[in-house]
Design a protein around this motif. Sequence first.
Motif, short mmCIF file in Angstrom:
data_model
loop_
_atom_site.label_atom_id
_atom_site.label_comp_id
_atom_site.label_asym_id
_atom_site.label_seq_id
_atom_site.Cartn_x
_atom_site.Cartn_y
_atom_site.Cartn_z
N LEU A 110 0.82 -1.21 0.00
CA LEU A 110 0.00 0.00 0.00
C LEU A 110 0.86 1.25 0.00
N GLN A 111 1.95 1.23 0.75
CA GLN A 111 2.81 2.41 0.81
C GLN A 111 3.38 2.73 -0.57
N ARG A 112 3.74 1.69 -1.30
CA ARG A 112 4.30 1.86 -2.64
C ARG A 112 3.28 2.52 -3.57
N LEU A 113 2.01 2.08 -3.48
CA LEU A 113 0.96 2.67 -4.31
C LEU A 113 0.69 4.12 -3.90
N ALA A 114 0.66 4.38 -2.60
CA ALA A 114 0.40 5.73 -2.09
C ALA A 114 1.48 6.70 -2.54
N ASP A 115 2.72 6.23 -2.56
CA ASP A 115 3.82 7.08 -2.99
C ASP A 115 3.67 7.48 -4.45
N ARG A 116 3.07 6.60 -5.23
CA ARG A 116 2.90 6.89 -6.66
C ARG A 116 1.98 8.09 -6.90
N VAL A 117 1.02 8.28 -5.99
CA VAL A 117 0.02 9.36 -6.18
C VAL A 117 0.15 10.45 -5.11
N TYR A 118 1.23 10.40 -4.33
CA TYR A 118 1.55 11.45 -3.35
C TYR A 118 0.45 11.61 -2.29
#
Length: 508
Positions: A422-430
């Motif tokens: 989830l953190q990886r996905l969240a980082d993608r969209v700031y």
Amino acid sequence: MIVNIAVVDDEEKIRQGLAKLIEMTGDEYKIVGIYSGGQELLGELGSLDVDLIFTDIKMPQMNGLQLIEQVQRRRPKVKFAVLSGFSDFEFARGAIRQGVEDYLLKPVDQDELEELLRRVKNNLELESYRKAVAAEEHIRLLLGNDVRHLPSHMTEGAGRELSQIGLFKEHFAVVLLRTDPELTGERLAFYMEAWNREHRSFVWEPRQSVIVVAIGKGDHDDTARGIASTLLQRIPHAVHARIGVSAVHQGPLKLRDAYQEAEAAMQQVWYEDGIKAMNDFLHLAKRPEDVSGLLRLLDKDFRPALQLLDLTRAENALRAWLEEAGKLRPAWPTLSEAASAVFGLLRGELSGRQTRLPAGETEDEQLRLSPVRFVSWHTFTSEFMESAAALLHILKEARQENRVVETVKAYVQEHFTEELELQRLADRVYLTPSYLSKLFKTETGETITDYIISVRIAHAKEHLIRNPALKTYEVGEMVGYGDPAYFNKVFKKVVGLTPKEYRERVRL
């Protein structure tokens, strides 16, 4: 209240003494006539403003009972008190049967006199109050209803009662006053003192009063406009005020017509700039009576911008639309219908994009923005644009949020074979992981984890069908599940079959 009193007695000492006692009782009791006999009083009755008559029972030429009978024929509202000696008790009792207030024995006792006067004054005040209340009810009835739609007995009764009061003896006009802040009845009465003519005012709606004002024989068509202008000048400059004035009418059954004329004038002057403004029915300009023209203006620029989600252009189009509407000055029902259409488009766009309104928002926005609730066009447009801008802002956020979700979905579709934290996905969209999770669930109805699983299982199904030579564990590895047992478990939970069972069933 001042009680006007006349005294009738053939003995000068008694009538003068009684008059003196009455005046000593208080300033609210005024002697307006002292008479030595009934004929003398009757000769002046037509011009005499009297509420209460004290009369002796036994007098030459015309006794007290005869005088009471004569006066009651001509002035049935006048009250009586009789003076009598002990020997006149039967006469006094007969007078009471004729409806007199009371009788006093000679010589008059001061305490008894004061008690009688107080009782008469209280009764007169009560009657005056009831009469005023009844008159107000009749006026409200005729102001608010078309007489053609009321039962005849109601209109006839109201017309008959109102025709007896001074307000409708000659002509009248109706004045509508809207203010912000709302004026108290006392303040409004103070501002209307300068009129020096009979009038009645009623709170009709929030911040709006209806005033019915008498127009006399010596007045002219512009008199109503002139007295309304005087009222407007007396209202403090800090108070926003709009006034609409009817034409001059005659007869209480014309109250509804006068009200509608004043309302039409009010609805036009409502569009004027400035703190104060006034208009009358005789000077109205023509204006559109249907909403189609305003709706066409919306179709020209606002609707296309909204559909393209060009929200800046949509907001500018709304401002231009309001500017054009202000020039046309449509009637309030027409404006209200057009405003409803605007918010219908906004809400339709939100609904079509499955965007939820904030908590507390309702579909009654157009009711809250009804023109009748605002003192002027300026206050209406400010509130209108604020509400419209709020919905446009929600659409703007929804568009941005949709982009975030679509970005996450695209990334999952491309990298589903990898470890997708989830953190990886969240980082993608700031965004923070928690906010992304809530946003994704709100927009799609499913969690990110469920979406990843659905993508992987969909690809697994394709491999199982198209590549029969592949082992099921190899298919699991190809879609991101290195553990065969876990792949079997997840696949069966989603599909209802194990990978092997699914492949066999599809072959059949």
